[in-house]
Write an enzyme that holds these catalytic residues in place. Structure first.
Site, PDB file in Angstrom:
ATOM      1  N   LYS A 124       1.899  33.344  -8.390  1.00  0.00           N
ATOM      2  CA  LYS A 124       1.966  33.527 -10.045  1.00  0.00           C
ATOM      3  C   LYS A 124       2.639  33.037 -10.695  1.00  0.00           C
ATOM      4  O   LYS A 124       3.401  32.095 -10.080  1.00  0.00           O
ATOM      5  CB  LYS A 124       2.973  34.965  -9.328  1.00  0.00           C
ATOM      6  CG  LYS A 124       2.381  36.089 -10.220  1.00  0.00           C
ATOM      7  CD  LYS A 124       1.480  36.948 -10.054  1.00  0.00           C
ATOM      8  CE  LYS A 124       1.094  37.872 -10.847  1.00  0.00           C
ATOM      9  NZ  LYS A 124      -0.220  38.982 -10.563  1.00  0.00           N
ATOM     10  N   ASP A 164      -2.741  38.220 -16.158  1.00  0.00           N
ATOM     11  CA  ASP A 164      -1.386  40.133 -15.593  1.00  0.00           C
ATOM     12  C   ASP A 164      -1.254  40.366 -17.560  1.00  0.00           C
ATOM     13  O   ASP A 164      -1.717  40.197 -18.118  1.00  0.00           O
ATOM     14  CB  ASP A 164      -0.847  38.778 -15.020  1.00  0.00           C
ATOM     15  CG  ASP A 164       0.173  40.012 -14.215  1.00  0.00           C
ATOM     16  OD1 ASP A 164      -0.538  40.725 -13.131  1.00  0.00           O
ATOM     17  OD2 ASP A 164       0.914  40.772 -14.810  1.00  0.00           O
TER      18      ASP A 164
HETATM   19  N1  GLU Z   1      -2.849  39.503 -12.237  1.00  0.00           N
HETATM   20  C1  GLU Z   1      -4.154  40.350 -11.885  1.00  0.00           C
HETATM   21  C2  GLU Z   1      -3.590  40.416 -10.166  1.00  0.00           C
HETATM   22  O1  GLU Z   1      -2.121  41.035 -10.276  1.00  0.00           O
HETATM   23  C3  GLU Z   1      -5.437  39.673 -10.870  1.00  0.00           C
HETATM   24  C4  GLU Z   1      -5.172  38.257 -10.625  1.00  0.00           C
HETATM   25  C5  GLU Z   1      -6.358  37.037 -10.658  1.00  0.00           C
HETATM   26  O2  GLU Z   1      -7.371  37.587 -11.261  1.00  0.00           O
HETATM   27  O3  GLU Z   1      -6.034  35.747 -10.142  1.00  0.00           O
HETATM   28  O4  GLU Z   1      -3.884  40.752  -9.422  1.00  0.00           O
END
Ligand code: GLU
Length: 445
Positions: A124, A164
């Site tokens: 992340k 996100d």
């Molecule tokens: N931010 C999204 C999540 O919390 C998607 C992350 C992504 O597609 O890599 O899963």
């Protein structure tokens, strides 16, 4: 004892990281029966390794405002775990971002990604930059500056960011443009959530929300129940909320609420038809004020309040972390809730989840329920690798299969440990088993 010792050490070594510690605690409590059955995990210091990110980057992000002033933000990327695949996870741009938030999100992402059955590790990243109220040029300059640091740490087989909160297709495009310019290669598999013309996947914008409903459908099916005719209480107004609302309407349910930072909208007639598209306008609008919806469609806006005081059958928090504490969980139970699915990551405190479960609510945890977004991100990576794109139906069918597998594997894991129909423990155990087994087989790294 092993779990207690690791929890104690983790809180001592990560002081003030309350979100991170909350997610670790909930997770380790759930996987206790697996740990008890595998004494070799302690000998291999598996948990100590699992709670320590493999790598954390923090960097300065300077950018020029339209007023000629220089602004400086804190940028991050947390590469949490690469046991089962390259690091994968979104970027969050919000003033609430700090290392604690990104470590909890990276930890959760590791197990969510394992549940998708696709080969992706967990990561992340993000920045304490708030895109609200910024001009397009400011957002572009900021994204370019952020990527000028981030490009060193990412790559299509190394670490693949996505969106996100605060990062949607517009930001992804600016980020990709700058990566391409610096690297001098066209590697569109380096980031997901792209526009259709340069390697994005059909259904990716809808995927997180659709995934929640496909998962919910499996849960209701298991209870011999149906979505049709159910009343839904939702929070948020962004990408996940929008995708959920589209699918709920398609499946014959009714959504009566959305919310923003300053209150919620109650629409007893249901958010359907053109009103759903209006959510996209609301998101694109710089003020991002959900009251605009209430003004436009003549319904009530409850300032400073959360929608959990409404009555409904199914509740889906889709905003951000810890928006539900025990007092709000009580309201949810009193409102007649039968099912609760997490569209956002860790939207409730550990105590609130326990309260819901103890009071007969079936809880679908975030790692399982909202895995559809990252699952379709992984399908976007597959399409980029084969330099081809699948049809809407192909992607949507794969997403439905994945959400069904996530449900079934969680049920199977919980049953194997005699835990009944506990989807929280089941999801954590199913994900943990995959990651733990792989970490042991890859050796002490
Ligand atoms: N931010 C999204 C999540 O919390 C998607 C992350 C992504 O597609 O890599 O899963």
């Amino acid at each position: 004892m092993y779990i207690e010792r690791v929890l104690e050490e983790t809180s001592r070594r990560n002081p003030h990281e309350d979100y991170f510690l909350q997610s670790v605690k909930k997770f380790l409590d759930s996987v206790r029966p697996v740990i008890d059955a595998h004494p070799e995990y302690e000998a291999n210091a598996l948990l100590e390794r699992l709670v320590e990110p493999e790598r954390v980057f923090q960097f300065r992000v300077p950018w020029l405002g339209d007023d000629g002033k220089v602004h400086v933000n804190k940028g991050y990327r947390v590469q949490f775990n690469s046991a089962i695949g390259p690091y994968k996870g979104g970027l969050r741009f919000s003033s609430s971002v700090n290392l604690d938030v990104l470590k909890f999100l990276g930890f959760e992402q590791t197990f969510k990604n394992a549940l998708t059955t696709l080969p992706i590790g967990g990561a992340k990243g993000g920045c304490d930059f708030d895109p609200h109220g910024k001009s397009d040029n400011e957002i572009m300059r900021f994204c370019q500056s952020y990527m000028t640091e981030l490009y060193r740490y990412i790559g299509p087989s190394l670490d693949i960011p996505a969106g996100d909160i605060g990062v949607s297709e517009k930001e992804i495009a600016y980020l990709f443009g700058q990566y391409k310019r610096i690297k001098g290669v066209y590697e569109n598999g380096v980031i997901t959530g792209k526009g259709i013309n340069y390697g994005g996947s059909l259904i990716r914008p809808e995927a997180a929300g659709y995934g929640v409903l496909y998962y919910a459908r499996e849960v209701l099916n298991h209870q011999k129940d149906v979505i049709q005719g159910k009343t839904f209480v939702l929070s948020g107004y962004g990408n996940v909320t929008w995708g959920c609302i589209k699918k709920i309407n398609e499946l014959g349910g009714k959504v009566i609420s959305i919310s923003g930072h300053n209150g919620y909208v109650y629409d007893p007639d249901g958010i359907c038809g053109d009103k759903v598209n209006y959510l996209l306008e609301l998101r694109a609008n710089k003020n991002r004020d959900v009251k605009m919806y209430a003004d436009k469609y003549g319904c009530k806006f409850f300032e400073g309040r959360k929608p959990w005081e409404l009555k409904g059958d199914i509740y889906i928090p889709c905003a951000t972390q810890n928006e539900i504490d025990v007092s709000e969980a009580k309201m949810i139970v009193e409102g007649g809730c039968k099912y609760y699915f997490e569209g956002a990551n860790m939207p409730a405190t550990n105590e609130a989840i326990e309260y819901l479960q103890q009071n007969g609510v079936i809880v679908g945890p975030a790692k399982a329920a909202n895995a559809g977004g990252v699952a379709v991100s992984a399908l976007e990576m597959s399409q980029n690798s084969i330099r081809y794109s699948w049809t809407k139906e192909e992607v949507d069918n794969k997403l439905q299969e994945i959400m069904k597998k996530i449900h079934d594997e969680s049920v199977e894991a919980a049953e194997r440990y005699n835990l009944g129909y506990d989807l929280v423990k089941g999801a954590n155990i199913a994900a943990f088993e995959k990651v733990a087994k792989t970490m042991i087989s890859e050796g002490v790294i």
